[in-house]
Design a protein around this motif. Sequence first.
Motif, PDB file in Angstrom:
ATOM      1  N   ARG A  47      -1.581  12.703  -0.319  1.00  0.00           N
ATOM      2  CA  ARG A  47      -0.783  11.576   0.641  1.00  0.00           C
ATOM      3  C   ARG A  47      -1.458  10.101   0.183  1.00  0.00           C
ATOM      4  O   ARG A  47      -0.829   9.009   0.155  1.00  0.00           O
ATOM      5  N   LYS A  48      -2.806  10.301  -0.195  1.00  0.00           N
ATOM      6  CA  LYS A  48      -3.285   9.093  -0.792  1.00  0.00           C
ATOM      7  C   LYS A  48      -2.622   8.568  -2.159  1.00  0.00           C
ATOM      8  O   LYS A  48      -2.420   7.442  -2.328  1.00  0.00           O
ATOM      9  N   ALA A  49      -2.460   9.244  -2.828  1.00  0.00           N
ATOM     10  CA  ALA A  49      -1.854   9.259  -4.180  1.00  0.00           C
ATOM     11  C   ALA A  49      -0.415   8.378  -3.974  1.00  0.00           C
ATOM     12  O   ALA A  49       0.144   7.564  -4.548  1.00  0.00           O
ATOM     13  N   ILE A  50       0.395   9.201  -3.014  1.00  0.00           N
ATOM     14  CA  ILE A  50       1.659   8.946  -2.456  1.00  0.00           C
ATOM     15  C   ILE A  50       1.745   7.186  -1.909  1.00  0.00           C
ATOM     16  O   ILE A  50       2.390   6.375  -2.578  1.00  0.00           O
ATOM     17  N   SER A  51       0.649   6.899  -1.311  1.00  0.00           N
ATOM     18  CA  SER A  51       0.831   5.655  -0.685  1.00  0.00           C
ATOM     19  C   SER A  51      -0.007   4.669  -1.567  1.00  0.00           C
ATOM     20  O   SER A  51       0.598   3.644  -1.924  1.00  0.00           O
ATOM     21  N   ASN A  52      -0.979   4.908  -2.584  1.00  0.00           N
ATOM     22  CA  ASN A  52      -1.721   3.934  -3.398  1.00  0.00           C
ATOM     23  C   ASN A  52      -0.878   3.873  -4.698  1.00  0.00           C
ATOM     24  O   ASN A  52      -0.826   2.815  -5.439  1.00  0.00           O
ATOM     25  N   ILE A  53      -0.240   5.000  -5.098  1.00  0.00           N
ATOM     26  CA  ILE A  53       0.493   4.962  -6.528  1.00  0.00           C
ATOM     27  C   ILE A  53       1.672   4.885  -6.612  1.00  0.00           C
ATOM     28  O   ILE A  53       2.554   4.132  -7.030  1.00  0.00           O
ATOM     29  N   VAL A  54       2.255   5.772  -5.831  1.00  0.00           N
ATOM     30  CA  VAL A  54       3.806   5.998  -5.987  1.00  0.00           C
ATOM     31  C   VAL A  54       4.243   4.583  -5.150  1.00  0.00           C
ATOM     32  O   VAL A  54       5.299   4.148  -5.541  1.00  0.00           O
ATOM     33  N   TRP A  55       3.805   4.463  -3.927  1.00  0.00           N
ATOM     34  CA  TRP A  55       4.215   3.307  -3.047  1.00  0.00           C
ATOM     35  C   TRP A  55       3.298   2.185  -3.573  1.00  0.00           C
ATOM     36  O   TRP A  55       3.343   0.911  -2.497  1.00  0.00           O
ATOM     37  N   TYR A  56       2.627   1.985  -4.419  1.00  0.00           N
ATOM     38  CA  TYR A  56       1.837   0.867  -4.952  1.00  0.00           C
ATOM     39  C   TYR A  56       0.979   0.164  -3.599  1.00  0.00           C
ATOM     40  O   TYR A  56       0.780  -1.091  -3.656  1.00  0.00           O
ATOM     41  N   GLY A  57       0.318   0.887  -2.723  1.00  0.00           N
ATOM     42  CA  GLY A  57      -0.134   0.272  -1.814  1.00  0.00           C
ATOM     43  C   GLY A  57       0.655  -0.345  -0.493  1.00  0.00           C
ATOM     44  O   GLY A  57      -0.046  -0.735   0.302  1.00  0.00           O
ATOM     45  N   PHE A  58       2.049  -0.251  -0.802  1.00  0.00           N
ATOM     46  CA  PHE A  58       2.715  -0.840   0.633  1.00  0.00           C
ATOM     47  C   PHE A  58       2.824   0.271   1.324  1.00  0.00           C
ATOM     48  O   PHE A  58       4.071   0.629   1.820  1.00  0.00           O
ATOM     49  N   ALA A  59       1.814   1.226   1.871  1.00  0.00           N
ATOM     50  CA  ALA A  59       1.784   2.442   2.549  1.00  0.00           C
ATOM     51  C   ALA A  59       0.529   2.764   3.011  1.00  0.00           C
ATOM     52  O   ALA A  59      -0.504   2.249   2.274  1.00  0.00           O
TER      53      ALA A  59
END
Length: 538
Positions: free
Chosen positions: A311-323
């Motif tokens: 989930r950290k990768a989803i927030s920081n990479i997939v969603w570019y930190g906008f999560a």
Amino acid sequence: MTSIVSRFVLLRATVLAAGVASLLGGAAFAETPQNGGTLTAIVQPEPVTLTSAINTAAPTGFISGNVFDGLIDYDLDLNPKPALAERWEVAPDGLSITFFLRKDVTWHDGHPFTAADVKWTLENVWKTIHPRNQATFGRVTQVDTPDDHTVILRLSEPSLAILSSVNSNGAQVLPKHLYEGTDVLNNPYNLKPVGTGAFVFKEWSKGNYLILERNPNYWDKGKPHLDRVVFKVIPDAAARAAALEKGDVQYAVFSPVPLKDAERLGKLPTLKIETRGYEWISPWLFFDLNVDNKYLKDVRVRRAIAHAIDRKAISNIVWYGFAKPAISPVPSTLPAFHDATVPQYEFDVKKAEALLDEAGYKRGPDGVRFALTHDFIPYGDDYKRTGEYLKQALKRVGIEVTIRSQDTAAFTKRVYGDRDFDISSAWFAAFSDPQVGVTRAYWSGWVGKNTPWTNGSGYRNPEVDALIAQAQGQARQEDRIATFKKIQQIVQTDLPSIPLAELKFFSVHAANLKDVVTHGDQIYGSLKDAWFDKAASN
């Protein structure tokens, strides 16, 4: 990763600097709004209907809030403010709420707005087909209208969530004279709405644009300031960025451009990035797992999938930190209700593999255990990338995933009607109370009803249903908080849905567009306060 994080930090700094400058400018002098002009905005994807009373999708709400008013509005701190209701009173025992309506309001066709419209909508729409309001207004047993401008809600038990959800999106009032005796879901006025709001529906060219025009008879005298709002449908993210940069479009919401473009656009003197106006929604992103699927009905498989997801990768990479990573369907933005002690599923590929083995799904000669299909919410590239991440993550543990795309109408019918899917993605708004936005995801009464943005997983748990009903009628907030924490513990153990991220949306608007955000629910509210500073545009 480093470059992405650096861009995120720079963009956030840009946003903060712009906010400080705006505050300083506002403190120095009060600007007088100027009338006139056409605002061109982006709506993406194109809505399937224009009436939030029957469809709570974000694109519908973005447009519909300009055509319809709510009984109340919310300021930037989410305090209620008068709108169609001049004032309201809650009885000391909490068993009635009285709304005193304005007397100078007409529908766009000239018909008077009265208490009968509120009563009819509550009884025939909010309590029957609205995807959130069956829970919110579930304790309303009777609606009295002693005169044309007074509405009294009689409750079997107190309902503290009602005043958190009577704005133009949460509880949209429909004109009784145009809907009574019709099939509400298929009424033609869902596509050519008649409201009481600041703007009047004019035209919808499917696939191209929608036009709203200034309401000359609006009850809030002197508003709106704009003559017209044109909502353009621009599916391509790069084209949206180009339209904003060129000035062809002056307003776009729900993180309309990729981060790399937002960073660049935010540096331009002609544009601003805005993070306000989303306070009311508290959005979270999740995967729904179809619990009727032969593999996914096993909780060990559902938990294995959760362990396979970073989930950290989803927030920081997939969603570019906008999560930020989510651990519960009640986001941390609702701190009183959020339970940080729920069962959590840390990123652990070995644990995922062990659970799948335990469930009896060994890898085959080709390394594959079984195959699933993923349907992502068709709201843009961010959601498609999330699906692509899921495909890669599950392949690592031996599950093949096929990604399927479709338009919004097909997606909602497949997931919430036909239930012809394995894993779907969506985002919901929790709003300011989980009774309003969260319980719809777990109440069994929604399963298969073809009501978008409800219980997509097909989860059926009588204990959770009973707790949801219990929370609706609890008079003390501390009791409701305890009940919602029980619900979180159960659903995060059963795991019909996997919370992924708490989303942080942003908007982009022209620098000379003023007062575009005046409410905490602005994203679904009216642009009646917005105006163009013509001197700044020269």
